[in-house]
Design an enzyme around this catalytic site. Sequence first.
Site, PDB file in Angstrom:
ATOM      1  N   TYR A 104      12.057 -18.496 -25.923  1.00 59.17           N
ATOM      2  CA  TYR A 104      12.923 -18.229 -27.069  1.00 59.17           C
ATOM      3  C   TYR A 104      14.031 -19.289 -27.068  1.00 59.17           C
ATOM      4  O   TYR A 104      14.674 -19.512 -26.030  1.00 59.17           O
ATOM      5  CB  TYR A 104      13.510 -16.824 -26.889  1.00 59.17           C
ATOM      6  N   LYS A 161      12.747  -6.357 -31.547  1.00 60.55           N
ATOM      7  CA  LYS A 161      11.404  -6.696 -32.011  1.00 60.55           C
ATOM      8  C   LYS A 161      10.467  -5.479 -31.951  1.00 60.55           C
ATOM      9  O   LYS A 161      10.754  -4.483 -32.583  1.00 60.55           O
ATOM     10  CB  LYS A 161      10.891  -7.895 -31.210  1.00 60.55           C
TER      11      LYS A 161
HETATM   12  C1  LIG Z   1      14.528 -12.331 -30.246  1.00 60.86           C
HETATM   13  C2  LIG Z   1      14.215 -12.697 -28.860  1.00 60.86           C
HETATM   14  C3  LIG Z   1      15.211 -12.764 -27.881  1.00 60.86           C
HETATM   15  C4  LIG Z   1      16.685 -12.527 -28.194  1.00 60.86           C
HETATM   16  O1  LIG Z   1      16.912 -11.243 -28.627  1.00 60.86           O
HETATM   17  P1  LIG Z   1      18.108 -10.803 -29.640  1.00 60.86           P
HETATM   18  O2  LIG Z   1      17.891  -9.361 -29.739  1.00 60.86           O
HETATM   19  O3  LIG Z   1      17.901 -11.551 -30.909  1.00 60.86           O
HETATM   20  O4  LIG Z   1      19.382 -11.199 -28.991  1.00 60.86           O
HETATM   21  C5  LIG Z   1      14.837 -13.073 -26.589  1.00 60.86           C
HETATM   22  N1  LIG Z   1      13.540 -13.326 -26.285  1.00 60.86           N
HETATM   23  C6  LIG Z   1      12.566 -13.283 -27.204  1.00 60.86           C
HETATM   24  C7  LIG Z   1      11.169 -13.559 -26.804  1.00 60.86           C
HETATM   25  C8  LIG Z   1      12.854 -12.971 -28.512  1.00 60.86           C
HETATM   26  O5  LIG Z   1      11.880 -12.936 -29.426  1.00 60.86           O
END
Ligand SMILES: *Cc1c(COP(=O)(O)O)cnc(C)c1O
Length: 394
Positions: free
Chosen positions: A111, A208
């Site tokens: 990420y 997510k």
């Molecule tokens: C979105 C995401 C993050 C960060 O998360 P937030 O909730 O946006 O702070 C970290 N790792 C992965 C794989 C992500 O998709």
Amino acid sequence: MDTKNLGFNSKLIHAGGYKDKQGSVNVPIFQSSTFQFESAEEGARCFNGESDGYIYTRLGNPTINVLEKIIAELEKGYGAIGTGSGMGAVNTVYMGLLKKGDHIISSDAVYGPSRVVLEEKYSEFGIESSFVNTSNSENIKKAIKPSTKVLYLETPANPTIEISDLKKCSEIAKENNLTMVVDNTFSSPYLQRPIEFGADVVIHSLTKFINGHADIVGGIVVAKDEQMYKKLRSTMINLGCNMDPHQAFLVIRGLKTLGLRIDRAQENAMKIAEYLEWHPKIEWIKYPGLKSHPQHELAKKQMNGFGSMISFGLKGGFEAGKTLMNNVKMAMLAVSLGGVESLIEHPASMTHSKVSQADKIKAGITDGLVRYSVGIEDVDDLISDLRQALDKIK
Ligand SMILES: *Cc1c(COP(=O)(O)O)cnc(C)c1O
């Protein structure tokens, strides 16, 4: 009820063991920053750890605590620590596990911000980082130095959908005394439980799949053992990146349908991947469920399904990517992933725009790469949507 031996979907509904005194079927939102003690003595017991009574929400809160218990159980960890965002979880882990002079090895296609913060901020604290393609575990061995303390993996990786062999990586980590951290956001515990393969810490962006409804931002850290749990809990408390009770309530609610949502989304994703694989305007496609995926067999071994994230490259590169983005009607042009709605994005201009061109190329993030998070809509509608948008590319 002991939920330890229940199936995954039963755990989603019953784990956490919260029993409400008023009989509420759902966990209430304890929207309180602080908690009163029955006596000065009880207050003292809470502070010295003899009582597990609540003190202050940054330290712990009943609603957040239920979510932490559920996720810890699903991930087969000792305990979990809710955070305000996924990046809160990432920083809790970096801050808790690294000190001046230490070195961390990370997957090169993580990420974006998980990489950028190491390069731009932790470097200022004297913490060194290396980014390698961890889908070939030999690259990890080559990058290890005497100061290496942490191996940080994301599998499937973002946005290249490359897969790292969790068992092999954990063997390397054990041989070299490294703490292995896995960002399990793309799979969720429904599809992959890294602790079963030897990981020490698992993190999630709850934003997510786990919440699944694109209505909150949140994160969590799961520790395999008590010592790690205590260390990371105190790091989170001192960093102040705690979760909010209302946020926890919504995640508990979203989590209940995780299995149903993922089953449907990955069934859709397989059909879309099969459609795109032979489309004349597609140069390549990466979906772990396709036999053409280089780690299809590994995915079958360490995952319980192939997920709903697809990456593909358009023959027309950047311009074709833009045309596709501007013409899809059902899939929404947005970052994030793992929700009930289909989202499409263009990493080169969006999520990974701050990563240098050279590093992007090294990590396989080409200008024509499109990332598609498949939702739970009717798949025929999703395919017609892609078809009409792909037709617009000259
Ligand atoms: C979105 C995401 C993050 C960060 O998360 P937030 O909730 O946006 O702070 C970290 N790792 C992965 C794989 C992500 O998709």
